[in-house]
Every structure is written in C-alpha cells, then in structure tokens.
Design a protein around this motif. Sequence first.
Motif, PDB file in Angstrom:
ATOM      1  N   ARG A 251       0.831  -1.211   0.000  1.00 13.92           N
ATOM      2  CA  ARG A 251       0.000   0.000   0.000  1.00 13.92           C
ATOM      3  C   ARG A 251       0.861   1.255   0.000  1.00 13.92           C
ATOM      4  N   ARG A 252       1.931   1.248   0.814  1.00 10.08           N
ATOM      5  CA  ARG A 252       2.809   2.419   0.849  1.00 10.08           C
ATOM      6  C   ARG A 252       3.539   2.610  -0.479  1.00 10.08           C
ATOM      7  N   LEU A 253       3.943   1.493  -1.093  1.00 10.99           N
ATOM      8  CA  LEU A 253       4.590   1.600  -2.398  1.00 10.99           C
ATOM      9  C   LEU A 253       3.641   2.191  -3.430  1.00 10.99           C
TER      10      LEU A 253
ATOM     11  N   ALA B 101      -0.542  -2.154  -6.194  1.00  6.52           N
ATOM     12  CA  ALA B 101      -1.921  -1.689  -5.995  1.00  6.52           C
ATOM     13  C   ALA B 101      -2.902  -2.850  -6.122  1.00  6.52           C
ATOM     14  N   ARG B 102      -2.711  -3.709  -7.113  1.00  4.96           N
ATOM     15  CA  ARG B 102      -3.618  -4.862  -7.287  1.00  4.96           C
ATOM     16  C   ARG B 102      -3.526  -5.813  -6.096  1.00  4.96           C
ATOM     17  N   ARG B 103      -2.329  -6.026  -5.602  1.00  7.92           N
ATOM     18  CA  ARG B 103      -2.168  -6.884  -4.422  1.00  7.92           C
ATOM     19  C   ARG B 103      -2.937  -6.305  -3.232  1.00  7.92           C
ATOM     20  N   THR B 104      -2.865  -4.999  -3.093  1.00  7.54           N
ATOM     21  CA  THR B 104      -3.531  -4.343  -1.964  1.00  7.54           C
ATOM     22  C   THR B 104      -5.047  -4.450  -2.086  1.00  7.54           C
TER      23      THR B 104
ATOM     24  N   PRO C 276     -11.372  -5.838   1.709  1.00 10.03           N
ATOM     25  CA  PRO C 276     -12.187  -4.644   1.436  1.00 10.03           C
ATOM     26  C   PRO C 276     -11.648  -3.389   2.120  1.00 10.03           C
ATOM     27  N   VAL C 277     -11.140  -3.551   3.336  1.00 11.74           N
ATOM     28  CA  VAL C 277     -10.617  -2.392   4.073  1.00 11.74           C
ATOM     29  C   VAL C 277      -9.423  -1.788   3.345  1.00 11.74           C
ATOM     30  N   GLU C 278      -8.460  -2.647   2.951  1.00 13.16           N
ATOM     31  CA  GLU C 278      -7.285  -2.154   2.246  1.00 13.16           C
ATOM     32  C   GLU C 278      -7.679  -1.576   0.890  1.00 13.16           C
ATOM     33  N   SER C 279      -8.672  -2.183   0.261  1.00 11.60           N
ATOM     34  CA  SER C 279      -9.144  -1.691  -1.031  1.00 11.60           C
ATOM     35  C   SER C 279      -9.663  -0.264  -0.916  1.00 11.60           C
TER      36      SER C 279
ATOM     37  N   ARG D 265     -14.879  -5.885  -4.950  1.00 16.67           N
ATOM     38  CA  ARG D 265     -14.531  -4.810  -4.027  1.00 16.67           C
ATOM     39  C   ARG D 265     -15.475  -3.602  -4.126  1.00 16.67           C
ATOM     40  N   LYS D 266     -16.322  -3.602  -5.140  1.00 13.70           N
ATOM     41  CA  LYS D 266     -17.291  -2.513  -5.325  1.00 13.70           C
ATOM     42  C   LYS D 266     -16.604  -1.164  -5.482  1.00 13.70           C
TER      43      LYS D 266
END
Length: 252
Positions: free
Chosen positions: A184-186, A209-212, A217-220, A248-249
């Motif tokens: 996420r930071r990257l 970004a895709r991994r995150t 759902p929270v990380e998304s 993930r909506k």
Amino acid sequence: MNNTFNTPACQGAEQRRMRGDIKLLTPGLLGMLFGLIMVLALALLVAGSRMLLAGIASYQTDAFLENWSAKAEEPSERAWQIAHEAARRAIDLYPTANGVYLERLGLIQQWKEFRRPYGAPQAMGSRQAAAQAFREAIAVRPNWPDNWTALAHAKLYLSEFDTEFHHVLAQAHVLAPWRIGVNRRLAEIGFITWPRLDVMERESILESARRTVAYSPVESKKLFAIATNTGMTDALCNSLPKALKTIRKICL
C-alpha cells in the motif's frame, strides 16, 4: 581380535592420571580461572542490563509514534525531543547495531516536520537525518522491505528522485510480494511520483496496488482513497480485473 578389558589395574591407572591432572590446577591457576569466570559473568550482566534499558527506551519511542500516528499531527517540540532522546538512547545502549531501533529513529526524525510540503527547505535537516537512519537500518537488515520502503518515502519527502530513489523503490517491491502494508505504501509513493517513473516502475506500482485491493475490502477502500487524492483513479481502475472491481465494489 584384540579385546581391551576395564580391569581394576586399568581403573587404578586412570584414577592416578586424573589426580595428577588435578594437581596441575595450582591455587594461582584456579584464581585466574575464577577471575575469568567473574569477568565473563560481569560482561553478560552489563550486556543484559544495557539490552533491558534499550528495550525500555524503545518501548517509549513506540508509544510516541503510535500516539502521533493516531492524531496525524506534528508533535510539540518538547514531545519530539523526549521521543528523539529515547530513540537515540535505545540505539546507544544496545550492544550491537539494531535495525528496528534505527528505523524508529528515522520515523521520529520524519515526524519533526510532518506537515511541511515535500522538498521544504526548512525540513531538510530532519528529513536527511531520517533518510540516513533508514540507510543504516538497511545495512543491518538488508532483506527487510519496511526499511527500503521507509527510505523511498524519505526520498519523496526530500524530493530526491535520483538513482537511489529508483533503486530502493525496486528493492522494496521485490522483497515484499505479499506484505500488504508495504505494498500500500509503495502504491501511494508511486501514485505521487507517477510522472517520474518509467514504464517498468509504473507496472510494479500497479502490481502493488492490485495486491492491496485483492487483500481485503478495508485495504481496497484505503487505496482507492489514496488514488482519488493523488488523481490516479483512472490508472488504478484500468489496471484492475473486472471481477476484482465487482467484488470490491470500486471503479464501477
């Protein structure tokens, strides 16, 4: 075949040899041996005490960092000084170089001018000190992705988009395939510095970004908010599979 029997005569010879060896331990030699044991015991006691005190100082540093993160605001000068002294004390007291303590020192340095914009001249001193602490942490723990990500973030704060910046960004990505906090930071760093990245770097950022997004759902939601704030929603949404966006909506 030759057989050796443990006869009484053999036992007696062995006992005489052992008594002879014991006699070699003169009072002087025994005193030296005792002194050596005492020195070693004292050294272990000192090292253990230093590690304990370093741990207490590190705990104090952690408490400050958690408090500042929860408030998301710059600490007072007094609070920063206390935290900085605790971070330095943990490093100085620990018997060897400690990557965790060095990373925390870097984070303390970053909080000093937290609200100043990237590249602000007034914040260069503390931000350069933060970057140096992260470099030292990497030297101790070269395979720890958090340290590489922290250095990339420090370079962003300094607006130093040089060879080192691109190197640490790549290292963090390679070392953290499924460490979601790092990814996420990257992604955030990459979204902010997007115009300065080449094609391969941009793909690495989108992969983070895709991994995150795929993680939870929270990380998304966190990442989508970051993309929105940095004007990168189109790049993010175009990189996501349709099924993942549906689940993930987001980007609908």
